[in-house]
Design a protein around this motif. Sequence first.
Motif, PDB file in Angstrom:
ATOM      1  N   ILE A   8      18.124  32.528  42.459  1.00  0.00           N
ATOM      2  CA  ILE A   8      19.301  32.000  41.766  1.00  0.00           C
ATOM      3  C   ILE A   8      20.302  33.126  41.513  1.00  0.00           C
ATOM      4  CG2 ILE A   8      20.130  30.970  39.594  1.00  0.00           C
ATOM      5  CD1 ILE A   8      17.410  29.433  39.534  1.00  0.00           C
ATOM      6  N   SER A   9      19.792  34.276  41.132  1.00  0.00           N
ATOM      7  CA  SER A   9      20.651  35.432  40.893  1.00  0.00           C
ATOM      8  C   SER A   9      21.400  35.835  42.157  1.00  0.00           C
ATOM      9  CB  SER A   9      19.795  36.598  40.396  1.00  0.00           C
ATOM     10  OG  SER A   9      20.568  37.751  40.255  1.00  0.00           O
ATOM     11  N   GLY A  10      20.700  35.862  43.288  1.00  0.00           N
ATOM     12  CA  GLY A  10      21.335  36.191  44.559  1.00  0.00           C
ATOM     13  C   GLY A  10      22.398  35.179  44.947  1.00  0.00           C
ATOM     14  N   LEU A  11      22.131  33.907  44.695  1.00  0.00           N
ATOM     15  CA  LEU A  11      23.129  32.865  44.980  1.00  0.00           C
ATOM     16  C   LEU A  11      24.351  33.029  44.079  1.00  0.00           C
ATOM     17  CD1 LEU A  11      20.753  29.799  45.456  1.00  0.00           C
ATOM     18  CD2 LEU A  11      21.898  31.152  47.244  1.00  0.00           C
ATOM     19  N   GLY A  12      24.119  33.424  42.832  1.00  0.00           N
ATOM     20  CA  GLY A  12      25.239  33.714  41.933  1.00  0.00           C
ATOM     21  C   GLY A  12      26.081  34.872  42.448  1.00  0.00           C
ATOM     22  N   GLU A  13      25.423  35.857  43.030  1.00  0.00           N
ATOM     23  CA  GLU A  13      26.130  37.001  43.614  1.00  0.00           C
ATOM     24  C   GLU A  13      27.018  36.553  44.777  1.00  0.00           C
ATOM     25  OE1 GLU A  13      27.031  41.139  44.115  1.00  0.00           O
ATOM     26  OE2 GLU A  13      26.337  39.895  42.464  1.00  0.00           O
ATOM     27  N   ILE A  14      26.488  35.690  45.620  1.00  0.00           N
ATOM     28  CA  ILE A  14      27.288  35.156  46.732  1.00  0.00           C
ATOM     29  C   ILE A  14      28.489  34.390  46.199  1.00  0.00           C
ATOM     30  CG2 ILE A  14      27.293  33.546  48.683  1.00  0.00           C
ATOM     31  CD1 ILE A  14      24.240  34.180  48.939  1.00  0.00           C
ATOM     32  N   GLY A  15      28.252  33.570  45.178  1.00  0.00           N
ATOM     33  CA  GLY A  15      29.352  32.818  44.560  1.00  0.00           C
ATOM     34  C   GLY A  15      30.411  33.740  43.980  1.00  0.00           C
ATOM     35  N   GLY A  16      29.976  34.787  43.310  1.00  0.00           N
ATOM     36  CA  GLY A  16      30.921  35.719  42.701  1.00  0.00           C
ATOM     37  C   GLY A  16      31.815  36.388  43.727  1.00  0.00           C
ATOM     38  N   VAL A  17      31.217  36.846  44.818  1.00  0.00           N
ATOM     39  CA  VAL A  17      32.000  37.506  45.867  1.00  0.00           C
ATOM     40  C   VAL A  17      32.967  36.517  46.521  1.00  0.00           C
ATOM     41  CG1 VAL A  17      31.802  38.613  48.135  1.00  0.00           C
ATOM     42  CG2 VAL A  17      30.264  39.263  46.290  1.00  0.00           C
ATOM     43  N   THR A  18      32.505  35.305  46.733  1.00  0.00           N
ATOM     44  CA  THR A  18      33.365  34.280  47.330  1.00  0.00           C
ATOM     45  C   THR A  18      34.543  33.971  46.418  1.00  0.00           C
ATOM     46  OG1 THR A  18      31.448  33.346  48.469  1.00  0.00           O
ATOM     47  CG2 THR A  18      33.408  31.954  48.311  1.00  0.00           C
ATOM     48  N   PHE A  19      34.273  33.835  45.129  1.00  0.00           N
ATOM     49  CA  PHE A  19      35.367  33.567  44.188  1.00  0.00           C
ATOM     50  C   PHE A  19      36.330  34.752  44.077  1.00  0.00           C
ATOM     51  CE2 PHE A  19      32.610  30.153  42.288  1.00  0.00           C
ATOM     52  CZ  PHE A  19      33.488  29.113  42.561  1.00  0.00           C
ATOM     53  N   ILE A  20      35.827  35.968  44.238  1.00  0.00           N
ATOM     54  CA  ILE A  20      36.732  37.122  44.242  1.00  0.00           C
ATOM     55  C   ILE A  20      37.727  36.980  45.396  1.00  0.00           C
ATOM     56  CG2 ILE A  20      36.905  39.606  44.707  1.00  0.00           C
ATOM     57  CD1 ILE A  20      34.328  39.960  43.072  1.00  0.00           C
ATOM     58  N   LYS A  21      37.222  36.610  46.555  1.00  0.00           N
ATOM     59  CA  LYS A  21      38.097  36.411  47.718  1.00  0.00           C
ATOM     60  C   LYS A  21      39.117  35.303  47.431  1.00  0.00           C
ATOM     61  CE  LYS A  21      39.143  36.221  52.242  1.00  0.00           C
ATOM     62  NZ  LYS A  21      39.981  37.207  52.873  1.00  0.00           N
ATOM     63  N   LEU A  22      38.665  34.207  46.862  1.00  0.00           N
ATOM     64  CA  LEU A  22      39.543  33.066  46.582  1.00  0.00           C
ATOM     65  C   LEU A  22      40.541  33.336  45.461  1.00  0.00           C
ATOM     66  CD1 LEU A  22      36.921  30.178  46.851  1.00  0.00           C
ATOM     67  CD2 LEU A  22      38.718  30.743  48.515  1.00  0.00           C
ATOM     68  N   SER A  23      40.242  34.306  44.594  1.00  0.00           N
ATOM     69  CA  SER A  23      41.106  34.567  43.437  1.00  0.00           C
ATOM     70  C   SER A  23      42.405  35.280  43.806  1.00  0.00           C
ATOM     71  CB  SER A  23      40.362  35.393  42.388  1.00  0.00           C
ATOM     72  OG  SER A  23      40.258  36.738  42.794  1.00  0.00           O
ATOM     73  N   ASP A  24      42.484  35.809  45.031  1.00  0.00           N
ATOM     74  CA  ASP A  24      43.687  36.509  45.495  1.00  0.00           C
ATOM     75  C   ASP A  24      44.062  37.645  44.545  1.00  0.00           C
ATOM     76  OD1 ASP A  24      45.840  37.052  47.216  1.00  0.00           O
ATOM     77  OD2 ASP A  24      47.173  35.682  46.131  1.00  0.00           O
ATOM     78  N   GLY A  25      43.105  38.549  44.345  1.00  0.00           N
ATOM     79  CA  GLY A  25      43.351  39.688  43.454  1.00  0.00           C
ATOM     80  C   GLY A  25      43.449  39.278  41.991  1.00  0.00           C
ATOM     81  N   PHE A  26      42.709  38.269  41.610  1.00  0.00           N
ATOM     82  CA  PHE A  26      42.676  37.724  40.248  1.00  0.00           C
ATOM     83  C   PHE A  26      44.022  37.137  39.828  1.00  0.00           C
ATOM     84  CE2 PHE A  26      39.239  40.936  40.243  1.00  0.00           C
ATOM     85  CZ  PHE A  26      38.173  40.073  40.036  1.00  0.00           C
ATOM     86  N   LYS A  27      44.790  36.658  40.797  1.00  0.00           N
ATOM     87  CA  LYS A  27      46.074  36.016  40.501  1.00  0.00           C
ATOM     88  C   LYS A  27      45.930  34.513  40.283  1.00  0.00           C
ATOM     89  CE  LYS A  27      48.565  39.352  43.302  1.00  0.00           C
ATOM     90  NZ  LYS A  27      49.179  39.562  44.613  1.00  0.00           N
ATOM     91  N   ARG A  28      44.848  33.934  40.774  1.00  0.00           N
ATOM     92  CA  ARG A  28      44.611  32.496  40.623  1.00  0.00           C
ATOM     93  C   ARG A  28      43.523  32.311  39.567  1.00  0.00           C
ATOM     94  NH1 ARG A  28      42.905  30.420  45.922  1.00  0.00           N
ATOM     95  NH2 ARG A  28      43.416  28.386  45.060  1.00  0.00           N
ATOM     96  N   TRP A  29      43.813  31.506  38.539  1.00  0.00           N
ATOM     97  CA  TRP A  29      42.929  31.477  37.378  1.00  0.00           C
ATOM     98  C   TRP A  29      41.622  30.730  37.621  1.00  0.00           C
ATOM     99  CZ3 TRP A  29      41.264  27.302  34.528  1.00  0.00           C
ATOM    100  CH2 TRP A  29      41.932  26.081  34.736  1.00  0.00           C
ATOM    101  N   LYS A  30      41.623  29.648  38.384  1.00  0.00           N
ATOM    102  CA  LYS A  30      40.371  28.903  38.577  1.00  0.00           C
ATOM    103  C   LYS A  30      39.317  29.734  39.317  1.00  0.00           C
ATOM    104  CE  LYS A  30      42.248  24.241  38.261  1.00  0.00           C
ATOM    105  NZ  LYS A  30      42.501  22.989  38.974  1.00  0.00           N
ATOM    106  N   PRO A  31      39.669  30.358  40.444  1.00  0.00           N
ATOM    107  CA  PRO A  31      38.658  31.214  41.073  1.00  0.00           C
ATOM    108  C   PRO A  31      38.277  32.423  40.207  1.00  0.00           C
ATOM    109  CG  PRO A  31      40.390  30.667  42.648  1.00  0.00           C
ATOM    110  CD  PRO A  31      40.845  30.187  41.309  1.00  0.00           C
ATOM    111  N   THR A  32      39.199  32.897  39.391  1.00  0.00           N
ATOM    112  CA  THR A  32      38.886  34.015  38.491  1.00  0.00           C
ATOM    113  C   THR A  32      37.825  33.597  37.475  1.00  0.00           C
ATOM    114  OG1 THR A  32      41.070  34.998  38.796  1.00  0.00           O
ATOM    115  CG2 THR A  32      39.855  35.638  36.820  1.00  0.00           C
ATOM    116  N   VAL A  33      37.929  32.372  36.966  1.00  0.00           N
ATOM    117  CA  VAL A  33      36.890  31.841  36.078  1.00  0.00           C
ATOM    118  C   VAL A  33      35.579  31.717  36.854  1.00  0.00           C
ATOM    119  CG1 VAL A  33      36.175  29.823  34.734  1.00  0.00           C
ATOM    120  CG2 VAL A  33      38.514  30.673  34.543  1.00  0.00           C
ATOM    121  N   GLY A  34      35.670  31.310  38.124  1.00  0.00           N
ATOM    122  CA  GLY A  34      34.480  31.226  38.978  1.00  0.00           C
ATOM    123  C   GLY A  34      33.793  32.568  39.130  1.00  0.00           C
ATOM    124  N   VAL A  35      34.587  33.638  39.239  1.00  0.00           N
ATOM    125  CA  VAL A  35      34.014  35.002  39.315  1.00  0.00           C
ATOM    126  C   VAL A  35      33.211  35.288  38.055  1.00  0.00           C
ATOM    127  CG1 VAL A  35      34.538  37.471  39.358  1.00  0.00           C
ATOM    128  CG2 VAL A  35      35.838  35.916  40.816  1.00  0.00           C
TER     129      VAL A  35
END
Length: 105
Positions: A8-35
């Motif tokens: 589960i921890s490893g899957l969370g890590e994958i999710g975090g990295v994916t949300f970092i990519k989607l956040s566009d440098g933390f400019k988009r708030w929903k993916p930033t919350v996902g991170v």
Amino acid sequence: MAWIWLLISGLGEIGGVTFIKLSDGFKRWKPTVGVAVSSFISFYFLSLALREIPIGTAYGIWTGIGAAGSVLLGMVLFKESRDIRKLLFIAMIIAGVVGLRFFGA
């Protein structure tokens, strides 16, 4: 149960990295919350796994799941290259994770 927490921890890590990519440098708030949520899940469950699994084994597996999963997800979601050499090295990471699971603890 510790191995399930580690997965589960490893899957969370994958999710975090994916949300970092989607956040566009933390400019988009929903993916930033996902991170933040994914990172919390990743570290929380890693801490549970570390109660029973040695740190070297757990960290190696956690990192391997995150690295291999992120590359594979990048290929699917972001149309990243699927070069055979890249896939070979991902297979090596997966083999290392499996080896650590069975021989590291």
